[in-house]
Design a protein around this motif. Sequence first.
Motif, PDB file in Angstrom:
ATOM      1  N   ALA A  37      80.256  64.956  25.956  1.00  0.00           N
ATOM      2  CA  ALA A  37      79.560  63.855  25.284  1.00  0.00           C
ATOM      3  C   ALA A  37      80.220  62.510  25.587  1.00  0.00           C
ATOM      4  CB  ALA A  37      79.523  64.099  23.776  1.00  0.00           C
ATOM      5  N   VAL A  38      81.538  62.475  25.572  1.00  0.00           N
ATOM      6  CA  VAL A  38      82.259  61.236  25.879  1.00  0.00           C
ATOM      7  C   VAL A  38      81.996  60.811  27.316  1.00  0.00           C
ATOM      8  CG1 VAL A  38      84.567  60.262  26.191  1.00  0.00           C
ATOM      9  CG2 VAL A  38      84.030  61.533  24.125  1.00  0.00           C
ATOM     10  N   LEU A  98      79.390  61.589  29.170  1.00  0.00           N
ATOM     11  CA  LEU A  98      77.994  61.200  29.260  1.00  0.00           C
ATOM     12  C   LEU A  98      77.804  59.766  28.764  1.00  0.00           C
ATOM     13  CD1 LEU A  98      75.015  61.987  29.812  1.00  0.00           C
ATOM     14  CD2 LEU A  98      74.910  62.663  27.405  1.00  0.00           C
ATOM     15  N   LEU A  99      78.413  59.413  27.638  1.00  0.00           N
ATOM     16  CA  LEU A  99      78.305  58.049  27.112  1.00  0.00           C
ATOM     17  C   LEU A  99      78.970  57.034  28.047  1.00  0.00           C
ATOM     18  CD1 LEU A  99      78.877  58.650  23.309  1.00  0.00           C
ATOM     19  CD2 LEU A  99      76.749  58.026  24.446  1.00  0.00           C
ATOM     20  N   ILE A 122      76.569  56.460  30.935  1.00  0.00           N
ATOM     21  CA  ILE A 122      75.443  55.608  30.540  1.00  0.00           C
ATOM     22  C   ILE A 122      75.886  54.149  30.462  1.00  0.00           C
ATOM     23  CG2 ILE A 122      73.870  55.063  28.631  1.00  0.00           C
ATOM     24  CD1 ILE A 122      73.713  58.111  28.112  1.00  0.00           C
ATOM     25  N   ALA A 123      77.048  53.887  29.890  1.00  0.00           N
ATOM     26  CA  ALA A 123      77.570  52.512  29.816  1.00  0.00           C
ATOM     27  C   ALA A 123      77.798  51.942  31.212  1.00  0.00           C
ATOM     28  CB  ALA A 123      78.867  52.483  29.015  1.00  0.00           C
TER      29      ALA A 123
END
Length: 132
Positions: A12-13, A15-16, A19-20
């Motif tokens: 999850a980290v 993936l974020l 995206i950023a």
Amino acid sequence: MNWWLAAGSLAAVLLLAGIAWLLKLGGTRKLETGDDAIALAEALCSGFEGKAGVVSTSGELAAATGGSGDLVLIEPMGARHRARRIAGARVAMLSDGPGGTAITLQLSPQEMFRITVADRAAARAFAQILGD
């Protein structure tokens, strides 16, 4: 320790962060032309009317001039830019090199600022307008 929970959190980290990175969040916007420098200087310094601008080869630093001795320096500050208006600035040295034209500005008797610009013609025009 639950390994599935740790792996899911790490995914999850990442993936974020991805995206950023794709959205180009964080960090300052790179400046590309002298017109970008003038527009940003006019937006950040009330009453400033730019005539010429230069951008460093890295795209992070910039300078704009409104005439004789009127200078606005633009520097990155976190995710934004900081503009500093200086009266009485002058060109101390202008030198061409393989990486571009280096403009050394004397901001005050004790402070010098150097910016390397890829566009030689823009650097010379900037120096001319600042010196007039």
